[in-house]
Scaffold this motif. Structure first.
Motif, PDB file in Angstrom:
ATOM      1  N   GLY A  81      -5.934   0.955   7.842  1.00 20.13           N
ATOM      2  CA  GLY A  81      -5.825   0.543   6.447  1.00 20.13           C
ATOM      3  C   GLY A  81      -6.137   1.620   5.444  1.00 20.13           C
ATOM      4  O   GLY A  81      -6.370   1.328   4.291  1.00 20.13           O
ATOM      5  N   GLU A  82      -6.158   2.876   5.867  1.00 21.73           N
ATOM      6  CA  GLU A  82      -6.388   3.944   4.899  1.00 21.73           C
ATOM      7  C   GLU A  82      -5.058   4.628   4.587  1.00 21.73           C
ATOM      8  O   GLU A  82      -4.017   4.241   5.089  1.00 21.73           O
ATOM      9  N   ARG A  83      -5.121   5.661   3.770  1.00 21.24           N
ATOM     10  CA  ARG A  83      -3.897   6.366   3.394  1.00 21.24           C
ATOM     11  C   ARG A  83      -3.223   6.984   4.614  1.00 21.24           C
ATOM     12  O   ARG A  83      -3.892   7.514   5.501  1.00 21.24           O
ATOM     13  N   ALA A  84      -1.896   6.947   4.603  1.00 20.46           N
ATOM     14  CA  ALA A  84      -1.174   7.586   5.695  1.00 20.46           C
ATOM     15  C   ALA A  84      -1.405   9.093   5.649  1.00 20.46           C
ATOM     16  O   ALA A  84      -1.490   9.761   6.673  1.00 20.46           O
ATOM     17  N   ARG A 118      -4.031  -4.520  11.090  1.00 22.57           N
ATOM     18  CA  ARG A 118      -5.218  -3.669  10.961  1.00 22.57           C
ATOM     19  C   ARG A 118      -6.286  -4.079  11.954  1.00 22.57           C
ATOM     20  O   ARG A 118      -6.921  -3.258  12.584  1.00 22.57           O
ATOM     21  N   SER A 128     -16.167   1.634   3.699  1.00 27.27           N
ATOM     22  CA  SER A 128     -15.825   1.908   2.308  1.00 27.27           C
ATOM     23  C   SER A 128     -16.408   0.795   1.450  1.00 27.27           C
ATOM     24  O   SER A 128     -15.744  -0.192   1.200  1.00 27.27           O
ATOM     25  N   TYR A 145      -6.687  -4.667  -2.683  1.00 25.79           N
ATOM     26  CA  TYR A 145      -6.532  -3.352  -2.046  1.00 25.79           C
ATOM     27  C   TYR A 145      -5.140  -3.207  -1.428  1.00 25.79           C
ATOM     28  O   TYR A 145      -4.437  -2.229  -1.658  1.00 25.79           O
ATOM     29  N   CYS A 202      -2.557   4.213  14.297  1.00 30.91           N
ATOM     30  CA  CYS A 202      -2.317   4.466  12.901  1.00 30.91           C
ATOM     31  C   CYS A 202      -1.761   3.216  12.255  1.00 30.91           C
ATOM     32  O   CYS A 202      -0.600   2.898  12.416  1.00 30.91           O
ATOM     33  N   THR A 250      -1.813   2.283   8.693  1.00 32.30           N
ATOM     34  CA  THR A 250      -2.262   2.717   7.380  1.00 32.30           C
ATOM     35  C   THR A 250      -2.051   1.608   6.349  1.00 32.30           C
ATOM     36  O   THR A 250      -1.494   0.562   6.657  1.00 32.30           O
ATOM     37  N   SER A 251      -2.495   1.882   5.124  1.00 30.88           N
ATOM     38  CA  SER A 251      -2.675   0.795   4.152  1.00 30.88           C
ATOM     39  C   SER A 251      -1.392   0.088   3.759  1.00 30.88           C
ATOM     40  O   SER A 251      -1.436  -1.062   3.359  1.00 30.88           O
ATOM     41  N   SER A 252      -0.242   0.757   3.853  1.00 32.04           N
ATOM     42  CA  SER A 252       0.962   0.037   3.447  1.00 32.04           C
ATOM     43  C   SER A 252       1.636  -0.620   4.650  1.00 32.04           C
ATOM     44  O   SER A 252       2.648  -1.285   4.505  1.00 32.04           O
ATOM     45  N   MET A 253       1.061  -0.446   5.817  1.00 26.68           N
ATOM     46  CA  MET A 253       1.618  -1.119   6.992  1.00 26.68           C
ATOM     47  C   MET A 253       1.031  -2.527   7.057  1.00 26.68           C
ATOM     48  O   MET A 253       0.042  -2.822   6.401  1.00 26.68           O
ATOM     49  N   PRO A 285       4.331   6.938   9.383  1.00 28.54           N
ATOM     50  CA  PRO A 285       3.378   8.037   9.180  1.00 28.54           C
ATOM     51  C   PRO A 285       3.761   9.333   9.910  1.00 28.54           C
ATOM     52  O   PRO A 285       3.446  10.414   9.423  1.00 28.54           O
ATOM     53  N   ARG A 309     -11.564  -1.869   5.801  1.00 33.19           N
ATOM     54  CA  ARG A 309     -10.187  -2.346   5.624  1.00 33.19           C
ATOM     55  C   ARG A 309      -9.878  -3.449   6.619  1.00 33.19           C
ATOM     56  O   ARG A 309      -9.111  -4.363   6.348  1.00 33.19           O
ATOM     57  N   GLN A 343     -11.537  -6.426   5.278  1.00 31.34           N
ATOM     58  CA  GLN A 343     -10.746  -6.982   4.181  1.00 31.34           C
ATOM     59  C   GLN A 343      -9.542  -7.746   4.704  1.00 31.34           C
ATOM     60  O   GLN A 343      -9.140  -8.751   4.127  1.00 31.34           O
ATOM     61  N   PRO A 398       7.512   0.278   4.798  1.00 30.36           N
ATOM     62  CA  PRO A 398       6.678   1.478   4.647  1.00 30.36           C
ATOM     63  C   PRO A 398       7.271   2.675   5.382  1.00 30.36           C
ATOM     64  O   PRO A 398       8.064   2.523   6.306  1.00 30.36           O
ATOM     65  N   VAL A 413      -0.808  -5.850   7.046  1.00 28.42           N
ATOM     66  CA  VAL A 413      -2.257  -6.033   6.964  1.00 28.42           C
ATOM     67  C   VAL A 413      -2.830  -6.654   8.238  1.00 28.42           C
ATOM     68  O   VAL A 413      -3.884  -6.244   8.718  1.00 28.42           O
ATOM     69  N   GLU A 463       1.268   3.829  -1.826  1.00 26.25           N
ATOM     70  CA  GLU A 463       1.686   4.530  -0.607  1.00 26.25           C
ATOM     71  C   GLU A 463       3.168   4.914  -0.614  1.00 26.25           C
ATOM     72  O   GLU A 463       3.644   5.582   0.297  1.00 26.25           O
ATOM     73  N   TYR A 508     -10.143   4.321  -3.695  1.00 33.55           N
ATOM     74  CA  TYR A 508     -10.040   4.414  -2.239  1.00 33.55           C
ATOM     75  C   TYR A 508      -8.604   4.686  -1.799  1.00 33.55           C
ATOM     76  O   TYR A 508      -8.368   5.248  -0.733  1.00 33.55           O
ATOM     77  N   ARG A 536       5.732  11.781   7.797  1.00 37.70           N
ATOM     78  CA  ARG A 536       5.155  12.414   6.615  1.00 37.70           C
ATOM     79  C   ARG A 536       4.817  13.865   6.930  1.00 37.70           C
ATOM     80  O   ARG A 536       4.576  14.219   8.076  1.00 37.70           O
ATOM     81  N   ALA A 561      -2.266  -0.681  -2.491  1.00 37.43           N
ATOM     82  CA  ALA A 561      -1.895   0.316  -1.489  1.00 37.43           C
ATOM     83  C   ALA A 561      -0.401   0.289  -1.219  1.00 37.43           C
ATOM     84  O   ALA A 561       0.235   1.330  -1.084  1.00 37.43           O
ATOM     85  N   SER A 562       0.184  -0.912  -1.151  1.00 39.16           N
ATOM     86  CA  SER A 562       1.605  -0.952  -0.802  1.00 39.16           C
ATOM     87  C   SER A 562       2.438  -0.279  -1.891  1.00 39.16           C
ATOM     88  O   SER A 562       3.526   0.207  -1.624  1.00 39.16           O
TER      89      SER A 562
END
Lengths: 438, 631
Positions: free
Chosen positions: B266-269, B309, B395, A267, B299, B301-304, A114, B339, B342, A111, B306, A275, A309, A117, A271-272
């Motif tokens: 687990g949300e968007r970066a 989290r 969520s 999810y 942080c 985030t969702s692509s990091m 962050p 997240r 989840q 990934p 799981v 993202e 989401y 970005r 997401a992976s």
């Protein structure tokens, strides 16, 4: 150097279990079938048993099939030579051209950090008012077209892609009807855009599992291009088919389903991929526009729900129009303040009035007497739908904003719009001052 | 001698390891690869096999890969230098990683959470012989504007005393500054930093206090109607696109609090990027310091990975407890707890545990409850109080609040800010539904006033529903006016323009003031010839209020707009409602005579809304008299 095993212990669905001590998780293998070879990859290790999902499906695999482990993950060629070519879901040519072996990159890389970005800042103009004016598409955004079967979703994303100013378009097709595949190819050719397009196509006739690799392969190429400075637009159609392939594998693997048969990690899986959309500071960017066909127009279905989401908004395509309700671009505020000062307030006011119009429609349908206000709203709604919502409208953003003011001035008194007086004075058609004090 | 083992199974991020020697539940282990070590945590032990969740991508793992157990629970580094940092869920500093590795997060990278070389100016507070216990401050360093206490580590057992202290001066993180001895004669060195297991709450305080003091978010709908309190907990559930994250972002900016910890779980970066990029440039209007100096971002985030989290929310809450221990007020915003739930579900499924509702594990509720219970305002042993407030967004799958995570959360939190898709699609910000939300905390507006206003909203909503059935023409004028009043309140007070520099954040003073004015308007009896006239009047009022909301507090424009609002109301208000009319006229006279608003009688009335006293009764009556049509 490659290890070969030939003891298949279990074949169920598209997953086979092989005695293969030393197989690595995620490793790629060649499995012999009665019709040649298929790629497969390891999705679970239990002692010396390796579970492999077979991309071409398990049909024709014998209990003594030869399974040759390749010692690497799935890779894809990311050289410039992929441009203008058509590949299948695992990156093999499907246009009769030569296979590409240079600049191989493993798919599904790490990934993005962050902190690297950046805040999105560039709008992608599409000429579609419901996008540009109401829910702007932004470079590095990931956004999905939520739609139902039978809508012109592929036409829409193709139009966006061909009108957008990007350096490369990468199509990842999953479970595409052959006709849709032809449509994409012809659209790209007709616009002379083949020199900036790569197609990874999995059609509905191909084995289901192969759809799973499509987003990874497409995004790996996109990532490499973006790092090389290109602004890339990735089209993924249809993510519902990707999710259904995930579901199929999860159920074969006897995972406990969480919701309507979909695995609990839906999810994270989505997401992976999504993202990967990113703006590399000092290099290029990846923007993802996908299609999600909602079964039965059900927004609460796990796939659109999870997608909503994850993505930075959605365009709700219904009855041939992008509906202002249900559509959302979460990134628009980053670009809307730089367009025109009236953009944001005008958009908000128009949407709010359109909401009132919908209430009035309901009222009308129930046979209530309509007030003057209702009649104004009905008129407004009609104009709005004709002049801005219709998909055939092709207007630059500024033109769309002016049309918006035309419609408002035509239908309402200034104070009925809820807009601040300074804006009204600047943009109202006719004498706003008089209209306010009247 | 460390316990060692070898991989025997891989299933996503859960691996099975055969081991020899003692191991502990939740102990940290590393899978040793040719390139790098993958961090993992023991989650189940069966005989000589243990299941571990790996905090990294498990690609390439194979049978017999060596595993090394550490004998330590998953812990974070505490100490000065945490503020302003951006960490991943395992407290790796992301900026340091990017300096070395560029755009991506390669797997198996681990960096020290705090710079071990950096020197801090330490000032001792204790002398040899002083009595100490776990969590006693032995001295302090300055971290930005804060006095960062240096503690006797929280795992120090029993009571003890100081053996010797080092003089003031510059020390690095791990240099001892003090030596303490416990009752059994074990001596221990105290350094600026120490480690603490994230799943163990810090309890080195004297007592937990009842939660009372309002925490100002400067969002009117929250502060006025559904306040949050320091040390309390609140949940923000909402379907996607309803504005959970925007609300949290704005809260993190505007809340009146010492320290904000943002757990992006687990949300968007993209959602944290704005915070990461802008906080170093934005100034806190109260301290004049950059917002980043009071912020920590965790942080994951969702692509990091799981599995990390779960660690990320615990890391965040542990850092919060640490700063609370210094007598500071900390706000933890976790986005999103779903997240994390989840992630638990994914792991549970891979471990083939028997699932509960919607395949979430059976322990979901107890885990969520235990997490929120770590919030609270506490009295510290050294005197003073500190607080940790937790706000978690949820969520819910399919946008339905009936799902397990929302329900488990609602059971334990003190305030519920339910976001609605209808409101967000109608471009209403914040999209908190005032008819669904609730709070158990007192705010600065007295409860009876809050309830009176909510009654108007509820009544207006009922009338609106009724109008959909019987049509506008079938609705009595009085009802129609109530509907308009409710709409006005919603449009000009409950909604805020997040993009307007002034309207985005409303001070307590201004909230009291404007609330009082609106309260008077809602309580007035209006006289209209017909519904068109009523609608026009309220349309104009709304327009005036929007400009009013955009005017600087107490500026000339503000007073002008207020005058025009009051004039407009007076035109329409019933002459027989003379008390009310007189109060409005008084506002006008005050505006004429002097610009200082504080001295006007109206301002006094404004204050009395918040204070408790006999005047309140009268106001509630006013409000009720204003609605002869009800009941």
């Amino acid at each position: 150097m490659f290890k070969t095993y030939s003891r298949v212990n279990r074949i169920a669905g598209n997953v086979i279990v092989v005695s293969a001590p030393g197989a690595a998780y995620g490793e790629l293998a060649h499995v012999s079938t009665d019709a040649g070879f298929s790629l497969a990859n390891v999705i679970r290790i239990d002692g010396d048993q390796a579970y492999l999902q077979v991309f071409r499906g398990s049909s024709g695999i014998s209990t003594e099939a030869r399974v040759r482990f390749l010692g690497r993950e799935l890779t894809v060629s990311c050289s410039e030579n992929v441009i203008g070519r058509v590949f299948d879901g695992t990156g093999r040519p499907r246009d009769g051209g030569p296979a590409l072996e240079e600049a191989l990159v493993p798919v599904g890389g790490p990934p993005v950090n962050p902190v690297k970005r950046v805040i999105p800042s560039r709008m992608i103009r599409t000429g579609i008012p419901m996008i540009d004016m109401f829910n702007s598409l932004v470079e590095s955004q990931k956004i999905s077209v939520f739609t139902v079967a039978g809508e012109p979703s592929n036409e829409l994303i193709a139009r966006v892609a061909l009108q957008a100013e990007v350096d490369a378009i990468i199509l990842g097709g999953m479970g595409l009807r052959y006709q849709d595949y032809l449509f994409f190819r012809n659209a790209v050719e007709a616009q002379g855009a083949l020199d900036r397009t790569v197609l990874f196509v999995h059609t509905a006739a191909d084995p289901v599992v192969e759809a799973l690799a499509v987003p990874d392969v497409a995004l790996a190429v996109a990532e490499r291009f973006a790092l090389g400075g290109k602004r890339v637009l990735v089209l993924l159609s249809d993510m519902m088919n990707f999710c259904d392939a995930l579901k199929e594998i999860a159920i074969i693997m006897e995972q406990i389903p969480s919701n309507r048969g979909y695995p609990g990690d839906l999810y994270s899986q989505l997401a992976s991929r999504y993202e990967k959309a990113v703006d590399f500071e000092g290099a290029g960017s990846i923007t993802i526009l996908s299609v999600t066909t909602m079964p039965g127009n059900d927004l609460t279905h796990p796939v659109p729900d999870n997608t909503g989401y994850i993505t930075e908004g959605q365009y709700y395509l219904y009855k041939g129009r992008i509906e202002p309700f249900g559509s959302l671009s979460r990134l628009k505020q980053f670009v809307n303040r730089k367009t025109r000062e009236d953009h944001r307030p005008l958009m908000d006011a128009m949407v709010q009035l359109y909401a009132y119009y919908q209430d009035t429609l309901e009222k009308k349908a129930m046979g209530f007497r309509l007030s003057d206000w209702d009649r104004k709203l009905l008129r407004y709604g009609r104009f709005f739908e004709q002049k801005l919502m219709d998909l055939s409208v092709d207007l630059p953003l500024e033109g769309a904003l002016d049309t918006g003011w035309d419609i408002l001035s035509e239908c309402f008194l200034p104070e009925e719009t809820g807009l601040r007086s300074s804006l009204i004075q600047a943009h109202w058609r006719g004498d706003a001052r008089e209209a306010i004090t009247a | 001698m460390k316990t060692r083992g070898a991989v025997v199974g891989v299933n996503g991020n859960v691996i099975t390891v055969r081991f020899e020697g003692p191991i502990m539940q939740n102990e940290v282990a590393h899978v040793l690869l040719e390139r790098g070590r993958l961090k993992a945590e023991v989650v189940r032990v069966q005989g000589d096999r243990a299941d571990l969740q790996v905090f990294e991508d498990t690609k390439g793992l194979r049978q017999s890969d060596p595993v090394e157990f550490t004998g330590e629970l998953l812990s974070v580094q505490l100490g000065p230098g945490l503020l302003g940092q951006v960490y991943d869920g395992l407290q790796n500093p992301l900026k340091a990683i990017s300096d070395v590795h560029g755009f991506f997060l390669p797997r198996g990278t681990a960096f020290p959470a705090l710079d071990p070389e950096r020197k801090w100016e330490f000032t001792p507070m204790l002398n040899a012989g002083d009595r100490v216990r776990a969590g006693s401050p032995v001295g302090f360093v300055s971290e930005g504007v804060f006095r960062h206490s240096i503690f006797v580590p929280f795992d120090f057992s029993g009571r003890g005393r100081v053996l010797k202290t080092s003089p003031s001066g510059l020390y690095t993180l791990n240099q001892p500054v003090c030596t303490v001895e416990n009752g059994e004669g074990h001596s221990q060195e105290v350094a600026l930093g120490f480690r603490w297991p994230i799943k163990r709450p810090v309890t080195c305080y004297r007592e937990k206090l009842p939660v009372r003091t309002p925490l100002l978010t400067r969002i009117r709908l929250i502060d006025t109607l559904f306040p949050v309190a320091r040390g309390g907990t609140f949940a923000i559930p909402g379907p996607f696109g309803a504005g959970k994250t925007v609300l949290q972002q704005i809260t993190s900016r505007n809340a009146l609090i010492d320290i904000v910890i943002i757990a992006a779980c687990g949300e968007r970066a993209g959602e944290v990027v704005e915070t990461i990029r802008e906080f170093p440039k934005l100034k806190d209007p109260f301290t004049g310091r950059f917002l980043m100096e009071r912020t920590i971002i965790i942080c994951n985030t969702s692509s990091m990975p799981v599995a990390a989290r779960e660690a990320s929310v615990y890391t965040a809450v542990t850092l919060g407890e640490y700063y609370r221990q210094m007598g500071l007020h900390v706000l933890l915003l976790a986005d999103s707890t779903s997240r994390w739930a989840q992630a638990m579900r994914e792991r549970s499924s891979r471990m083939e545990e028997i699932p509960g509702e919607e395949a979430f594990p059976a322990y979901l509720e107890s885990v969520i409850a235990a997490f929120y219970e770590r919030a609270g305002e506490v009295r510290l042993a050294q005197g003073g109080t500190g607080s940790l407030t937790i706000g978690g967004s949820v969520s819910p799958a399919g946008g339905s609040f009936d799902e397990p995570v929302t329900q488990a959360t609602l059971k334990v939190v003190g305030a519920f800010h339910g976001l609605s898709r209808d409101r967000s699609e109608a471009r209403k910000y914040p999209a908190i539904d005032p008819l669904e939300s609730w709070t158990r905390y007192p705010g600065f507006i007295d409860l009876s006033f809050r309830e009176a206003v909510l009654r108007v909203l509820r009544h207006g909503h009922e009338i609106e529903q009724m109008m959909k059935v019987v049509g506008e023409e079938g609705t009595p004028l009085e009802d129609y006016v109530i509907f308009l009043k409710a709409e006005l309140l919603d449009r000009v007070y409950l909604q805020q323009n997040a993009f307007d520099a002034v309207d985005a954040a409303t001070s307590e003073e201004r909230q009291r003031h404007v609330f009082c004015l609106l309260h008077m308007i809602l309580g007035s009896v209006f006289v209209f010839a017909d519904k068109d006239e009523a609608r026009q009047c309220f349309d104009r009022l709304r327009l005036l209020f929007l400009d009013y909301n955009g005017a600087e507090w107490q500026s000339l424009e503000f007073q002008e707009m207020e005058t025009r609002i009051v004039e407009r109301v007076l035109e329409a208000v019933q002459p027989s409602d003379s008390d009310m009319a007189e109060s409005f006229r008084e506002i006008l006279r005050d505006h004429d005579v002097e610009s200082s608003f504080h001295r006007s009688r109206f301002a006094l009335t404004g204050t009395s809304v918040a204070a408790s006293g006999p005047r309140e009764e009268m106001h509630v009556q006013d409000l009720q008299q204003g609605q002869p049509d009800r009941g």
